[in-house]
Design a protein around this motif. Structure first.
Motif, PDB file in Angstrom:
ATOM      1  N   THR A  82       0.827  -1.205   0.000  1.00 56.30           N
ATOM      2  CA  THR A  82       0.000   0.000   0.000  1.00 56.30           C
ATOM      3  C   THR A  82       0.865   1.259   0.000  1.00 56.30           C
ATOM      4  O   THR A  82       1.844   1.340  -0.727  1.00 56.30           O
ATOM      5  N   SER A  83       0.534   2.213   0.814  1.00 58.59           N
ATOM      6  CA  SER A  83       1.022   3.580   0.669  1.00 58.59           C
ATOM      7  C   SER A  83       2.537   3.740   0.624  1.00 58.59           C
ATOM      8  O   SER A  83       3.068   4.431  -0.238  1.00 58.59           O
ATOM      9  N   ARG A  86       3.787   2.347  -2.592  1.00 50.50           N
ATOM     10  CA  ARG A  86       3.121   3.077  -3.681  1.00 50.50           C
ATOM     11  C   ARG A  86       3.722   4.456  -3.890  1.00 50.50           C
ATOM     12  O   ARG A  86       3.911   4.905  -5.021  1.00 50.50           O
ATOM     13  N   ASP A  87       4.064   5.144  -2.805  1.00 51.19           N
ATOM     14  CA  ASP A  87       4.532   6.523  -2.901  1.00 51.19           C
ATOM     15  C   ASP A  87       6.043   6.647  -3.086  1.00 51.19           C
ATOM     16  O   ASP A  87       6.538   7.737  -3.364  1.00 51.19           O
ATOM     17  N   SER A  91       9.991   2.589  -6.111  1.00 47.87           N
ATOM     18  CA  SER A  91       9.142   1.426  -5.853  1.00 47.87           C
ATOM     19  C   SER A  91       9.354   0.317  -6.878  1.00 47.87           C
ATOM     20  O   SER A  91       9.400  -0.867  -6.524  1.00 47.87           O
ATOM     21  N   GLU A  92       9.517   0.660  -8.160  1.00 45.88           N
ATOM     22  CA  GLU A  92       9.683  -0.374  -9.187  1.00 45.88           C
ATOM     23  C   GLU A  92      10.944  -1.183  -8.959  1.00 45.88           C
ATOM     24  O   GLU A  92      10.948  -2.418  -9.096  1.00 45.88           O
ATOM     25  N   GLU A 107       1.645  -6.910  -5.518  1.00 46.12           N
ATOM     26  CA  GLU A 107       0.719  -6.037  -6.255  1.00 46.12           C
ATOM     27  C   GLU A 107       0.606  -4.730  -5.496  1.00 46.12           C
ATOM     28  O   GLU A 107       0.259  -4.721  -4.315  1.00 46.12           O
ATOM     29  N   VAL A 108       0.908  -3.622  -6.145  1.00 47.13           N
ATOM     30  CA  VAL A 108       0.775  -2.320  -5.503  1.00 47.13           C
ATOM     31  C   VAL A 108      -0.640  -1.801  -5.748  1.00 47.13           C
ATOM     32  O   VAL A 108      -1.029  -1.548  -6.891  1.00 47.13           O
ATOM     33  N   SER A 110      -3.629   0.885  -5.733  1.00 37.96           N
ATOM     34  CA  SER A 110      -3.846   2.317  -5.713  1.00 37.96           C
ATOM     35  C   SER A 110      -4.639   2.677  -4.462  1.00 37.96           C
ATOM     36  O   SER A 110      -5.276   1.824  -3.843  1.00 37.96           O
ATOM     37  N   GLY A 111      -4.599   3.949  -4.099  1.00 43.26           N
ATOM     38  CA  GLY A 111      -5.345   4.381  -2.924  1.00 43.26           C
ATOM     39  C   GLY A 111      -6.837   4.137  -3.075  1.00 43.26           C
ATOM     40  O   GLY A 111      -7.510   3.705  -2.125  1.00 43.26           O
ATOM     41  N   GLU A 114      -7.595   0.476  -2.694  1.00 39.19           N
ATOM     42  CA  GLU A 114      -7.526   0.161  -1.272  1.00 39.19           C
ATOM     43  C   GLU A 114      -8.839   0.544  -0.586  1.00 39.19           C
ATOM     44  O   GLU A 114      -9.397  -0.227   0.212  1.00 39.19           O
ATOM     45  N   GLN A 160      -3.472  11.442   1.696  1.00 36.47           N
ATOM     46  CA  GLN A 160      -2.187  11.185   2.346  1.00 36.47           C
ATOM     47  C   GLN A 160      -2.191  11.740   3.774  1.00 36.47           C
ATOM     48  O   GLN A 160      -1.431  12.642   4.130  1.00 36.47           O
TER      49      GLN A 160
END
Length: 319
Positions: A82-83, A86-87, A91-92, A107-108, A110-111, A114, A160
């Protein structure tokens, strides 16, 4: 026919493995729960990258938990982040490393995804008789707000405004200063104006719900039944009780808060920020009482999997 599933949740504060026995149309039965505190949101540098040390700990923990899933007999492992992931700007690269070294493809979410999956879990817990539901969910990195009368919400917001993020950015002193708390309250009010307007315009809820560990902890601190009473005991959080709680815990140190019944050591640092977010969201939405739901995002992912026979990136765990 039951299937044993593992759900691996990489959040901003913790990594959590939930093992359940489940079948379509049935109630997922928890078999085991394993947690590790990583605080990925705090292992992010000034550039917004997850630090090498944070990535090392993530890889090690995912590998360990994948092993637990195998020995627990899980037929599939649903792994998501999650966050914090994701942020992160890198991240990749972190996700590629996790997959290369552990075999687990995170799996990331999205907000908004979620928020929608959490709403699905809340809807299933309370059923259709609950009518239109307004749901608030506070994580380490984000706040999710949803509203609707079906299984998919009419409105879904991810902001956020997570408890860990706000603690890091706003409440570095221990205990936090009175003026700093007041300034954060004003800032939260401003941040919630637009989403609150849209949610209020969508309709009047029949039931207002808080999900997530933060809300469960806040409810416990204001007198709700302990977890040992079981998930089906009704628990609530009131705005009045929350205001009194904030006046109390905001004057305490992290170490003192960790001594309170119902507050885990890994939550004691950020429970003040979590309480302030909860208070601001309830104030903005005109909510006086929240029912506390024991189901949230992880259960939503399980339900989606059972409904559709697929659920994002799945890893078959060899026996």
């Amino acid at each position: 026919m039951y299937v044993r599933l593992g759900v691996l949740d990489v959040g901003s504060n913790t990594v959590h493995l939930l093992v359940v026995d489940a079948h379509r149309g049935g109630h997922p039965t928890p078999m085991s729960s394993t947690k590790a505190t990583l605080r990925l949101s705090e292992n992010t540098d000034d550039r917004g990258d997850i630090t090498p040390q944070g990535a090392d700990r993530l890889v090690e923990t995912v590998a360990d938990f994948a092993g637990i899933a195998r020995t627990s007999g899980c037929e599939e492992l649903m792994a998501f982040a999650t966050s914090a992931v994701r942020d992160a700007n890198n991240s990749e690269a972190v996700l590629r490393r996790v997959r290369a070294e552990t075999g687990v493809a995170l799996e990331v979410l999205s907000g908004v995804d979620e928020a929608r999956l959490t709403f699905l879990a809340v809807r299933r817990w309370y059923g259709w008789s609950a009518g239109r539901i307004l749901c608030l969910d506070i994580g380490g990195g984000s706040l999710e707000l949803t509203f609707g009368g079906d299984e998919d919400p009419d409105c879904a917001f991810s902001l956020q405004l997570g408890a860990g993020r706000l603690t890091r950015d706003w409440l570095s002193e221990d205990p936090p200063g009175k003026r700093r708390v007041a300034v954060l309250r004003d800032w939260l009010d401003a941040e919630l104006v637009r989403p609150a307007q849209e949610l209020r315009a969508a309709g009047v809820p029949d039931l207002c719900v808080g999900s997530s560990k933060t809300f469960r902890t806040l409810a416990r601190l204001t007198g709700a039944a302990p977890s040992s009473a079981g998930p089906r005991v009704r628990r609530t959080l009131t705005a009045a009780g929350l205001r009194q709680l904030i006046a109390f815990i905001s004057r305490m140190t992290t170490a003192d808060r960790a001594e309170l019944e119902g507050v885990s050591s890994d939550r004691s640092q950020q429970i003040v920020a979590g309480a302030l977010v909860a208070e601001a969201a309830m104030r903005a939405l005109g909510v006086e009482t929240l029912d506390i739901c024991p189901w949230a995002l992880r259960e939503g992912l399980i339900l989606r999997k059972l409904d559709t026979e697929m659920g994002g990136e799945l890893m078959v765990v060899s026996q």
